[in-house]
Design a protein around this motif. Structure first.
Motif, PDB file in Angstrom:
ATOM      1  N   ALA A   1       2.021   0.904 -17.479  1.00 40.14           N
ATOM      2  CA  ALA A   1       0.640   0.433 -17.339  1.00 40.14           C
ATOM      3  C   ALA A   1       0.152   0.598 -15.903  1.00 40.14           C
ATOM      4  O   ALA A   1      -1.007   0.946 -15.664  1.00 40.14           O
ATOM      5  CB  ALA A   1       0.549  -1.032 -17.771  1.00 40.14           C
ATOM      6  N   LEU A   2       1.034   0.356 -14.925  1.00 42.30           N
ATOM      7  CA  LEU A   2       0.675   0.612 -13.529  1.00 42.30           C
ATOM      8  C   LEU A   2       0.359   2.094 -13.320  1.00 42.30           C
ATOM      9  O   LEU A   2      -0.592   2.448 -12.621  1.00 42.30           O
ATOM     10  CB  LEU A   2       1.822   0.207 -12.600  1.00 42.30           C
ATOM     11  N   HIS A   3       1.167   2.936 -13.934  1.00 41.62           N
ATOM     12  CA  HIS A   3       0.979   4.380 -13.788  1.00 41.62           C
ATOM     13  C   HIS A   3      -0.368   4.820 -14.359  1.00 41.62           C
ATOM     14  O   HIS A   3      -1.023   5.715 -13.808  1.00 41.62           O
ATOM     15  CB  HIS A   3       2.123   5.099 -14.493  1.00 41.62           C
ATOM     16  N   ARG A   4      -0.793   4.195 -15.448  1.00 34.84           N
ATOM     17  CA  ARG A   4      -2.064   4.579 -16.086  1.00 34.84           C
ATOM     18  C   ARG A   4      -3.278   4.086 -15.307  1.00 34.84           C
ATOM     19  O   ARG A   4      -4.399   4.560 -15.522  1.00 34.84           O
ATOM     20  CB  ARG A   4      -2.107   4.035 -17.516  1.00 34.84           C
ATOM     21  N   ASP A   5      -3.083   3.125 -14.416  1.00 33.04           N
ATOM     22  CA  ASP A   5      -4.200   2.611 -13.615  1.00 33.04           C
ATOM     23  C   ASP A   5      -4.663   3.705 -12.659  1.00 33.04           C
ATOM     24  O   ASP A   5      -3.890   4.193 -11.822  1.00 33.04           O
ATOM     25  CB  ASP A   5      -3.742   1.383 -12.823  1.00 33.04           C
ATOM     26  N   PRO A   6      -5.929   4.121 -12.742  1.00 37.53           N
ATOM     27  CA  PRO A   6      -6.396   5.218 -11.874  1.00 37.53           C
ATOM     28  C   PRO A   6      -6.367   4.874 -10.390  1.00 37.53           C
ATOM     29  O   PRO A   6      -6.361   5.771  -9.545  1.00 37.53           O
ATOM     30  CB  PRO A   6      -7.826   5.452 -12.359  1.00 37.53           C
ATOM     31  N   HIS A   7      -6.342   3.590 -10.045  1.00 39.21           N
ATOM     32  CA  HIS A   7      -6.317   3.188  -8.641  1.00 39.21           C
ATOM     33  C   HIS A   7      -4.894   3.016  -8.105  1.00 39.21           C
ATOM     34  O   HIS A   7      -4.719   2.681  -6.941  1.00 39.21           O
ATOM     35  CB  HIS A   7      -7.080   1.867  -8.455  1.00 39.21           C
ATOM     36  N   SER A   8      -3.899   3.220  -8.953  1.00 35.48           N
ATOM     37  CA  SER A   8      -2.514   3.026  -8.537  1.00 35.48           C
ATOM     38  C   SER A   8      -1.830   4.368  -8.331  1.00 35.48           C
ATOM     39  O   SER A   8      -1.931   5.254  -9.173  1.00 35.48           O
ATOM     40  CB  SER A   8      -1.748   2.220  -9.593  1.00 35.48           C
ATOM     41  N   PRO A   9      -1.112   4.544  -7.210  1.00 34.16           N
ATOM     42  CA  PRO A   9      -0.397   5.799  -6.960  1.00 34.16           C
ATOM     43  C   PRO A   9       0.998   5.831  -7.562  1.00 34.16           C
ATOM     44  O   PRO A   9       1.801   6.691  -7.216  1.00 34.16           O
ATOM     45  CB  PRO A   9      -0.342   5.841  -5.434  1.00 34.16           C
ATOM     46  N   VAL A  10       1.320   4.893  -8.445  1.00 33.71           N
ATOM     47  CA  VAL A  10       2.654   4.828  -9.024  1.00 33.71           C
ATOM     48  C   VAL A  10       2.878   6.006  -9.969  1.00 33.71           C
ATOM     49  O   VAL A  10       2.083   6.251 -10.875  1.00 33.71           O
ATOM     50  CB  VAL A  10       2.863   3.497  -9.778  1.00 33.71           C
TER      51      VAL A  10
ATOM     52  N   GLY B   1       0.782  -1.227   0.000  1.00 38.95           N
ATOM     53  CA  GLY B   1       0.000   0.000   0.000  1.00 38.95           C
ATOM     54  C   GLY B   1       0.809   1.270   0.000  1.00 38.95           C
ATOM     55  O   GLY B   1       0.385   2.279   0.547  1.00 38.95           O
ATOM     56  N   GLU B   2       2.011   1.261  -0.596  1.00 38.97           N
ATOM     57  CA  GLU B   2       2.873   2.429  -0.592  1.00 38.97           C
ATOM     58  C   GLU B   2       2.714   3.234  -1.882  1.00 38.97           C
ATOM     59  O   GLU B   2       2.470   2.686  -2.953  1.00 38.97           O
ATOM     60  CB  GLU B   2       4.343   2.000  -0.456  1.00 38.97           C
ATOM     61  N   ALA B   3       2.855   4.569  -1.761  1.00 38.04           N
ATOM     62  CA  ALA B   3       2.960   5.421  -2.936  1.00 38.04           C
ATOM     63  C   ALA B   3       4.384   5.318  -3.462  1.00 38.04           C
ATOM     64  O   ALA B   3       5.349   5.411  -2.704  1.00 38.04           O
ATOM     65  CB  ALA B   3       2.634   6.863  -2.567  1.00 38.04           C
ATOM     66  N   VAL B   4       4.544   5.105  -4.763  1.00 39.20           N
ATOM     67  CA  VAL B   4       5.832   4.769  -5.339  1.00 39.20           C
ATOM     68  C   VAL B   4       6.132   5.657  -6.531  1.00 39.20           C
ATOM     69  O   VAL B   4       5.255   5.909  -7.364  1.00 39.20           O
ATOM     70  CB  VAL B   4       5.870   3.288  -5.794  1.00 39.20           C
ATOM     71  N   THR B   5       7.364   6.141  -6.608  1.00 39.67           N
ATOM     72  CA  THR B   5       7.874   6.813  -7.797  1.00 39.67           C
ATOM     73  C   THR B   5       8.940   5.929  -8.411  1.00 39.67           C
ATOM     74  O   THR B   5       9.894   5.547  -7.735  1.00 39.67           O
ATOM     75  CB  THR B   5       8.475   8.184  -7.457  1.00 39.67           C
ATOM     76  N   VAL B   6       8.774   5.591  -9.689  1.00 40.58           N
ATOM     77  CA  VAL B   6       9.706   4.707 -10.377  1.00 40.58           C
ATOM     78  C   VAL B   6      10.480   5.516 -11.416  1.00 40.58           C
ATOM     79  O   VAL B   6       9.879   6.195 -12.251  1.00 40.58           O
ATOM     80  CB  VAL B   6       8.976   3.535 -11.061  1.00 40.58           C
ATOM     81  N   VAL B   7      11.810   5.439 -11.347  1.00 37.12           N
ATOM     82  CA  VAL B   7      12.674   6.108 -12.320  1.00 37.12           C
ATOM     83  C   VAL B   7      13.060   5.083 -13.378  1.00 37.12           C
ATOM     84  O   VAL B   7      13.693   4.061 -13.066  1.00 37.12           O
ATOM     85  CB  VAL B   7      13.927   6.686 -11.643  1.00 37.12           C
TER      86      VAL B   7
END
Length: 638
Positions: free
Chosen positions: A59-68, A39-45
């Motif tokens: 694709a994770l980033h485009r998911d509206p329920h994902s904070p990635v 359940g963590e908010a994540v920034t991926v480089v």
């Protein structure tokens, strides 16, 4: 060029988000783990959105329920780390395949944020230990006294090392995520509805939503919600009443690690040599090639011997002896002999020129085949219930070493005689077949029909699948654990094999998928020992000093339990703060003072000098670590 993202933080504010810098499957799996499981908010480089793993993270980033969130940058330089919010981040994971890139980024990150928690992937173990000590020392020097919540730890991990315990557990005992503390191995095991508990069960971790759920941590497991749903850390009454209709996830003690067996005595060595000699492949000297060449040579010698006997009027022995000398160019020129003898000598010389290269080649080939085949140490004819391990590369070697610390019998197959694990297998006296496991009959030599598990760890996905399919044809019920690099392919193979062989366990996972929970646990803090997915939730295993926790200190083990939040699993003496170099998340944690009691009395009162191992939900861990109490639940109308 770097694309910047907005994190919505004011200057100087410390965020609770986490940053991942990586370019392969581990970065993707870690983002999934932190997002969905923890359940963590994540920034991926990322270095690129266009490669396979970049597209998956996008694709994770485009998911509206994902904070990635995403940040695309060629290198993790200072500008990139600032843009990703490392200055205010709680944790940073560096998972590039290049050790030097990870080292440079770690040093930059520590200078930008002395209190950031660092998790670094390193292939060179010695270099990793030096870097860990250096960065921890830098954090101690620059630690901010007003940042009480900071845990500026540095954890250096190898994805190979963290994957090995899961592979060993899956092959040895089947499904279940593993946890290792003080040399003891534990796993989460499902007890189907209506089945009694076992003597090895330590605690009920969850009551599952599906009565027939057999693998709650698997991504492709069936999800059949019941009327009450999954309940994590239930109380004793709930666990008892629902055990008849629902599966239960139990924490089970699997085994105690022990040292490998001592070398054999002189008598044992003599027995081993005698047995090994009886299994030497003498038949290679009777191969078709060897018999054809020497048969042709024998026929030529016989013909020349008969001709010599007729011409020279000598005994049969001398008639055979002279042509052999001529063929091997060992005789003197027959200048004083008859013309017939001279002609036969010339014929024998030409035969020698033609046949001797064939004889030498056949002999050398047979010798090489004998040398290679004699390196094999086949299993005994009465061996049963063993584990067949295919592949002795980096992972296979470490799996072999770990398996040998248990009571399981092992047979190893490796086609490369120079593989890194071959010498270890010989040193341990493990049955070894230096053969290609895809060749016909090799699996039979390893007694796959009588084995209980098959571990396939070669570097080729297609080869691994070929071996598993062949093994399934021979032994449909053998437990299979297969290493695949492609995560999606692994999930597809696992589902297909389970559908084709419903009575047998097949587990196919990538190393990145197996390693991700350990990296996620390290990012959450050195107090987290492991993360265990349970259907759509997760449990965290943590070690906590009782002192300073009013929910624990002064309470009995029974009173310290909080339903759906945390449960005390073990109690021991607290020690001093541990250095990062002595920690090994999921791959074996050593506490400062051994002797944890994994079956504490419910009436034992926890004191300030105690240290406890807890199973917690994420919400429960937040309560324990921050002291923030949740809102009291609303009372239901009577």
């Amino acid at each position: 060029m770097t694309s910047t993202i907005h994190l919505g933080l004011s200057v100087g504010q410390r965020s609770q988000h986490m940053v991942i810098c990586g370019d392969d499957g581990l970065a993707h799996r870690l983002a999934v783990e932190l997002d969905a499981v923890c359940g963590e908010a994540v920034t991926v480089v990322l270095r690129s959105r266009r490669d396979e793993h970049g597209a998956e993270i996008a694709a994770l980033h485009r998911d509206p329920h994902s904070p990635v969130e995403l940040l695309v940058a060629a290198q993790p330089d200072e500008q990139t780390l600032r843009a990703a919010g490392v200055e205010r981040a709680a944790a940073l994971a560096l998972t590039y395949r290049d050790d030097q890139t990870n080292m440079m980024a770690a040093l930059l990150a520590r200078s930008l944020n002395p209190s950031v928690r660092l998790v670094i992937r390193m292939y060179n173990r010695e270099r990793g230990r030096h870097l860990e000590r250096l960065l921890d020392r830098a954090a101690e020097v620059r630690e901010q006294p007003d940042d009480l919540a900071a845990d500026a730890s540095t954890t250096v991990l190898s994805d190979t090392d963290t994957a090995v315990p899961e592979l060993v557990s899956a092959a040895a005992v089947g499904r279940g995520h593993t946890l290792q503390v003080e040399g003891k191995v534990f796993r989460g095991v499902v007890r189907p509805a209506g089945t009694p508990g076992q003597a090895t069960d330590l605690a009920t971790l969850a009551v599952l939503s599906g009565a027939h759920q057999d693998d709650p941590a698997s991504e492709d497991s069936a999800e059949t919600p019941g009327e009450d749903g999954t309940q994590l850390l239930p109380d004793t009454r709930t666990a008892y009443h629902r055990q008849f209709t629902h599966g239960r996830l139990m924490l089970e003690e699997v085994t105690h690690h022990h040292a490998p067996e001592a070398p054999a005595t002189s008598h044992g060595c003599r027995e081993w040599v005698r047995g090994h000699l009886t299994h030497l492949p003498w038949k290679v000297f009777l191969s078709r090639e060897v018999t054809a060449v020497f048969g042709m040579l024998a026929a030529v010698v016989v013909a020349l011997a008969i001709a010599t006997a007729l011409v020279e009027k000598i005994s049969l022995w001398r008639a055979a002896y002279l042509p052999l000398l001529d063929i091997f160019t060992m005789g003197d020129p027959a200048t004083e002999a008859s013309v017939g003898r001279q002609v036969l000598q010339l014929i024998a010389g030409f035969v020698g020129l033609a046949v001797l290269p064939l004889v030498v080649a056949a002999t050398m080939n047979a010798t090489d085949a004998f040398r290679a085949a004699s390196a094999n140490h086949p299993p005994a004819d009465d061996l049963v219930d063993h584990i067949v391990l295919v592949g002795l590369g980096k992972i296979g070697t470490r799996v072999l070493a770990r398996l040998r610390t248990t009571d399981h019998k092992i047979v190893v197959i490796e086609r490369d005689p120079h593989a890194r694990g071959v010498s270890l297998a010989r040193e341990l006296g493990v049955p070894l077949l230096l053969e290609d496991a895809t060749d016909t009959g090799v699996l039979d030599q390893a007694r796959i029909r009588q084995s209980k598990s098959l571990l396939v760890l070669t570097r080729e996905d297609s080869e691994n699948l070929d071996i598993v399919m062949a093994a399934r044809e021979i032994n449909p019920r053998v437990r299979v654990v297969m290493r695949l690099y492609d995560d999606d392919f692994a999930a597809t193979v696992s589902r297909t094999m389970r559908a084709s062989y419903p009575d047998a366990l097949t587990r196919s996972r990538s190393v990145s998928a197996l390693a991700a929970p350990a990296f996620a646990a390290a990012m959450m803090g050195r107090h987290v020992l492991g993360v265990m997915p349970v259907e759509r939730g997760s449990l965290l295993f943590t070690v906590v000093d009782v002192a300073g926790h009013p929910e624990l200190e002064g309470h009995s083990v029974h009173e310290a339990f909080r339903e759906n939040e945390w449960r005390v699993l073990a109690v021991g003496a607290a020690g001093t703060r541990q250095s990062a170099s002595s920690m090994d998340t999921l791959a074996g944690l050593r506490l400062d003072r051994p002797g944890l009691d994994w079956r504490p009395s419910h009436g034992r009162v926890l004191c300030a000098d105690d240290r406890v191992v807890l199973a917690t939900t994420r919400r429960g861990l937040d309560i324990l670590m921050t002291g923030v109490q949740p809102h009291p639940p609303e009372r239901r109308p009577m």
